[in-house]
Write a protein that holds these residues in place. Structure first.
Motif, PDB file in Angstrom:
ATOM      1  N   ILE A 205      -5.142   4.466  -1.077  1.00  0.00           N
ATOM      2  CA  ILE A 205      -6.564   4.612  -1.440  1.00  0.00           C
ATOM      3  C   ILE A 205      -6.804   4.140  -2.864  1.00  0.00           C
ATOM      4  O   ILE A 205      -7.795   3.441  -3.153  1.00  0.00           O
ATOM      5  CB  ILE A 205      -7.009   6.080  -1.269  1.00  0.00           C
ATOM      6  CG1 ILE A 205      -6.936   6.496   0.213  1.00  0.00           C
ATOM      7  CG2 ILE A 205      -8.425   6.274  -1.804  1.00  0.00           C
ATOM      8  CD1 ILE A 205      -7.809   5.688   1.143  1.00  0.00           C
ATOM      9  N   LEU A 206      -5.899   4.485  -3.779  1.00  0.00           N
ATOM     10  CA  LEU A 206      -6.062   4.036  -5.167  1.00  0.00           C
ATOM     11  C   LEU A 206      -5.935   2.520  -5.268  1.00  0.00           C
ATOM     12  O   LEU A 206      -6.689   1.872  -6.014  1.00  0.00           O
ATOM     13  CB  LEU A 206      -5.035   4.723  -6.058  1.00  0.00           C
ATOM     14  CG  LEU A 206      -5.192   6.245  -6.214  1.00  0.00           C
ATOM     15  CD1 LEU A 206      -4.045   6.820  -7.029  1.00  0.00           C
ATOM     16  CD2 LEU A 206      -6.532   6.597  -6.850  1.00  0.00           C
ATOM     17  N   ASP A 207      -5.000   1.948  -4.509  1.00  0.00           N
ATOM     18  CA  ASP A 207      -4.869   0.483  -4.489  1.00  0.00           C
ATOM     19  C   ASP A 207      -6.141  -0.150  -3.941  1.00  0.00           C
ATOM     20  O   ASP A 207      -6.595  -1.194  -4.428  1.00  0.00           O
ATOM     21  CB  ASP A 207      -3.677   0.065  -3.617  1.00  0.00           C
ATOM     22  CG  ASP A 207      -2.336   0.404  -4.259  1.00  0.00           C
ATOM     23  OD1 ASP A 207      -2.325   0.799  -5.441  1.00  0.00           O
ATOM     24  OD2 ASP A 207      -1.315   0.274  -3.570  1.00  0.00           O
ATOM     25  N   LEU A 208      -6.723   0.469  -2.913  1.00  0.00           N
ATOM     26  CA  LEU A 208      -7.950  -0.053  -2.323  1.00  0.00           C
ATOM     27  C   LEU A 208      -9.097  -0.026  -3.331  1.00  0.00           C
ATOM     28  O   LEU A 208      -9.848  -1.012  -3.463  1.00  0.00           O
ATOM     29  CB  LEU A 208      -8.320   0.768  -1.090  1.00  0.00           C
ATOM     30  CG  LEU A 208      -9.657   0.434  -0.421  1.00  0.00           C
ATOM     31  CD1 LEU A 208      -9.670  -1.004   0.081  1.00  0.00           C
ATOM     32  CD2 LEU A 208      -9.941   1.414   0.720  1.00  0.00           C
ATOM     33  N   LEU A 209      -9.250   1.068  -4.065  1.00  0.00           N
ATOM     34  CA  LEU A 209     -10.307   1.146  -5.074  1.00  0.00           C
ATOM     35  C   LEU A 209     -10.131   0.064  -6.133  1.00  0.00           C
ATOM     36  O   LEU A 209     -11.097  -0.558  -6.577  1.00  0.00           O
ATOM     37  CB  LEU A 209     -10.316   2.538  -5.722  1.00  0.00           C
ATOM     38  CG  LEU A 209     -10.777   3.700  -4.827  1.00  0.00           C
ATOM     39  CD1 LEU A 209     -10.608   5.023  -5.565  1.00  0.00           C
ATOM     40  CD2 LEU A 209     -12.224   3.520  -4.394  1.00  0.00           C
ATOM     41  N   HIS A 210      -8.893  -0.151  -6.550  1.00  0.00           N
ATOM     42  CA  HIS A 210      -8.619  -1.191  -7.550  1.00  0.00           C
ATOM     43  C   HIS A 210      -8.967  -2.575  -7.000  1.00  0.00           C
ATOM     44  O   HIS A 210      -9.591  -3.400  -7.676  1.00  0.00           O
ATOM     45  CB  HIS A 210      -7.142  -1.142  -7.953  1.00  0.00           C
ATOM     46  CG  HIS A 210      -6.791  -2.080  -9.057  1.00  0.00           C
ATOM     47  ND1 HIS A 210      -6.401  -3.381  -8.821  1.00  0.00           N
ATOM     48  CD2 HIS A 210      -6.770  -1.937 -10.408  1.00  0.00           C
ATOM     49  CE1 HIS A 210      -6.154  -3.986  -9.964  1.00  0.00           C
ATOM     50  NE2 HIS A 210      -6.361  -3.131 -10.947  1.00  0.00           N
ATOM     51  N   GLN A 211      -8.587  -2.821  -5.748  1.00  0.00           N
ATOM     52  CA  GLN A 211      -8.857  -4.107  -5.115  1.00  0.00           C
ATOM     53  C   GLN A 211     -10.362  -4.353  -4.970  1.00  0.00           C
ATOM     54  O   GLN A 211     -10.864  -5.441  -5.285  1.00  0.00           O
ATOM     55  CB  GLN A 211      -8.197  -4.135  -3.736  1.00  0.00           C
ATOM     56  CG  GLN A 211      -8.590  -5.331  -2.863  1.00  0.00           C
ATOM     57  CD  GLN A 211      -8.206  -5.113  -1.416  1.00  0.00           C
ATOM     58  OE1 GLN A 211      -7.369  -4.276  -1.093  1.00  0.00           O
ATOM     59  NE2 GLN A 211      -8.844  -5.849  -0.527  1.00  0.00           N
ATOM     60  N   LEU A 212     -11.079  -3.331  -4.513  1.00  0.00           N
ATOM     61  CA  LEU A 212     -12.515  -3.490  -4.290  1.00  0.00           C
ATOM     62  C   LEU A 212     -13.262  -3.705  -5.607  1.00  0.00           C
ATOM     63  O   LEU A 212     -14.214  -4.483  -5.672  1.00  0.00           O
ATOM     64  CB  LEU A 212     -13.062  -2.254  -3.570  1.00  0.00           C
ATOM     65  CG  LEU A 212     -12.567  -2.056  -2.139  1.00  0.00           C
ATOM     66  CD1 LEU A 212     -12.999  -0.698  -1.618  1.00  0.00           C
ATOM     67  CD2 LEU A 212     -13.067  -3.175  -1.241  1.00  0.00           C
TER      68      LEU A 212
END
Length: 567
Positions: A205-212
């Motif tokens: 989830i943290l990786d996803l937030l960073h990516q988005l």
């Protein structure tokens, strides 16, 4: 991402240099409590700010105020809040409604309560999109599928028709993020978005937030009590205590060289997977003699709905596990949700009867004993649960709840009961004069202490702690762990510590058992498991643990991205 989005939301600014969030002298008062006191900060477009602090620090109250969510609650909000050009404190209800979702969106801690159980996930996302854009039903459904796919939901077109209960915890959080992204907001507010998630899902989830954030250019406001979460996710940190900002600065500087004593205390309380273990629950003399022995233990549950009539199918939640729990040791049990660790723990104290295999306590097989014959063992087998508020009856005083095991044992002397309970309240660090108080009058950490007192009031020999600190602030976690250490030494307890937080487990355990898909995949002393793991799954768990070094966090994020791309 393509949008089909209508014109910009009310009050948005086109100037790149204008802060997307500007808060000036914000104060929020509830009856008898000032939750936020004179807070000021700004957030630039595309930037990421972490707001950290313990429960009651005012961080979540601040996040809610940015979207005008205190309107109509009885809270008094003063000062000035401007979000993407909309002055929230002076906006009309229609302006605030148009701000929410379209220009600024929020992801909450508990996705199950934020999603409507009666509607499919896709229809809920589509409804938000239609509300703010006026799109057709077909366009809104297409948009829902698009954003579900973008946040990593496999087979998004089909899963859009599923209901929230058909998604895992991590998938529900992704669905909430998809809903927030549907209208391409300029600001995403994430309030404790990973608190209840496994370490690997948290990393995703943290990786996803960073990516988005990198892809869309949106600003991110991340609210959390976990300093490890912010290291690789935000640019700046704002530390709150008692409603005030006590420190603000670049994340690397604040984590490496905190200036305020409160920030230093928070950092000191964070369990570190890379730090030497402290003399707490671990490092105490044990004996190889097993107090509990599990032999080829199995627990089958029904596979769920969707089976044809007359056809039965089961799933092995625990699948042939054999292990010993030694007298006087703390055995840590780790694994993701669905790994079987909680089911295993409940069988140890015979809250569940195993489908197969043996559960031996002090040489006696209690696994298949009828419930009526378990009474002699109940005193010695106790459990501390994850959620103390649900484990305590809200209509009964805490003193009466702690007294329940004494009454169940046949003790009828009320003076003796009251004196024993008061003694235990004192021993776990609570005021014995609060015997007649109710659970809601205590903080989360205090309620967990009450749960510990109830588990220990009859002096058991084995205590199984199931995620006992997962919902607590790091400083409260440290206090509860130290309390368990003191009681273990005083009472010669044997402990089983079940958790998904590998850093906590490392600090407290003599040995660690790793569960995966119902099986025991690794078992060794704590130092060996963490420094020389033998199984790929164990290495993946350890690699997903948050670290306090932003540079190292970035390296690990890149490694995870490479692994996802390769596989």
């Amino acid at each position: 991402m393509s949008t089909g989005k209508t014109s910009a939301a009310v009050g948005t600014e086109s100037t790149v240099d204008t802060p997307v969030v500007s808060v000036a002298d914000l104060s929020i008062e509830f009856p008898g409590v000032r939750a936020v006191d004179g807070l000021s900060f700004e957030l630039a477009p595309g930037a990421a700010l972490g707001i950290v602090g313990e429960s009651g620090s005012g961080k979540s109250a601040t996040a809610l105020a940015l979207l005008g969510l205190h309107h109509g609650t009885g809270a008094r909000v003063s000062g000035r809040i401007t979000v993407a050009g909309t002055e929230v404190t002076a906006a009309t209800p229609e302006q605030v409604r148009r701000l929410r979702g379209a220009t600024a969106a929020m992801v909450f801690q508990d996705p199950m309560s934020a999603l409507d159980p009666y509607f499919s996930v896709g229809s809920q996302i589509a409804e938000v999109y239609r509300l703010h854009t006026g799109a057709t039903k077909q366009a809104a459904r297409s948009r829902a599928i698009e954003v579900l796919d973008h946040v990593g939901i496999p087979d998004a077109a089909r899963r859009a028709g599923d209901f929230p209960h058909q998604f895992s915890g991590g998938q529900r959080q992704r669905a909430l993020i998809a809903m927030a992204l549907a209208c391409e907001p300029r600001l995403l507010i994430a309030d404790e978005p990973t608190t209840a998630l496994d370490v690997t899902v948290q990393a995703q989830i943290l990786d996803l937030l960073h990516q988005l954030r990198a892809e869309t250019g949106m600003a991110l406001l991340l609210v959390t009590h976990d300093l490890g979460v912010i290291a690789g996710t935000v640019d700046d940190v704002l530390v709150m205590q008692h409603g005030r900002s006590v420190e603000r600065g670049p994340v690397g500087r604040v984590l490496a060289a905190p200036e305020h004593p409160y920030t230093r205390d928070l950092l000191a309380a964070v369990p570190r997977i890379d730090a030497p273990r402290q003399l707490s629950l671990a490092d105490r003399p044990t004996t190889p003699d097993p107090l509990v022995r599990l032999v080829d233990v199995r627990q089958d549950f029904p596979a769920g709905h969707g089976l044809l009539p007359g056809r039965r199918r089961t799933v092995a939640a625990v699948d042939g596990v054999t292990l010993d729990v030694r007298r006087g040791e703390t055995l840590g049990v780790v694994g993701e949700s669905g790994s079987g660790k909680t089911t295993l723990a409940r069988m140890m104290v015979r809250l569940l009867r195993p489908t197969g295999g043996r559960v031996e306590f002090d040489g006696t097989d209690i696994g298949q004993l009828p419930d009526r014959r378990l009474a002699p063992y109940r005193r010695d087998l106790q459990m501390v649960f994850q959620d103390p508020i649900s484990a305590l009856n809200p209509r009964r005083t805490v003193g009466e709840s702690v007294a329940d095991p004494l009454r169940a044992a046949g003790i009828r002397d009320e003076r003796r009961i009251r004196d024993t309970v008061r003694d235990w309240l004192s021993r776990v660090g609570l005021d014995p004069d609060r015997y007649d108080a109710y659970p809601h009058e205590f903080s989360g950490g205090q309620r967990q202490r009450i749960g510990i007192a109830r588990a220990l009031v009859r002096s058991p020999r084995l205590v199984v702690c199931d995620e006992p600190v997962s919902a607590l602030d790091v400083s409260t976690q440290a206090q509860v762990i130290e309390l368990l250490a003191e009681l273990r030494a005083e009472l010669d307890l044997t402990l089983v510590f079940v958790a998904h937080d590998l850093a906590v487990v490392r600090q407290v355990s003599d040995r660690v058992a790793v569960m995966h898909h119902g099986r025991l995949v690794e078992l060794a002393d704590a130092e060996t498991v963490y420094t020389d793991p033998q199984q790929t799954y164990t290495r993946e768990l350890i690699a997903a643990v948050p670290v306090l070094d932003p540079a190292l966090a970035a390296e690990r994020r890149a490694e995870r991205a490479a692994l996802r791309a390769a596989g």
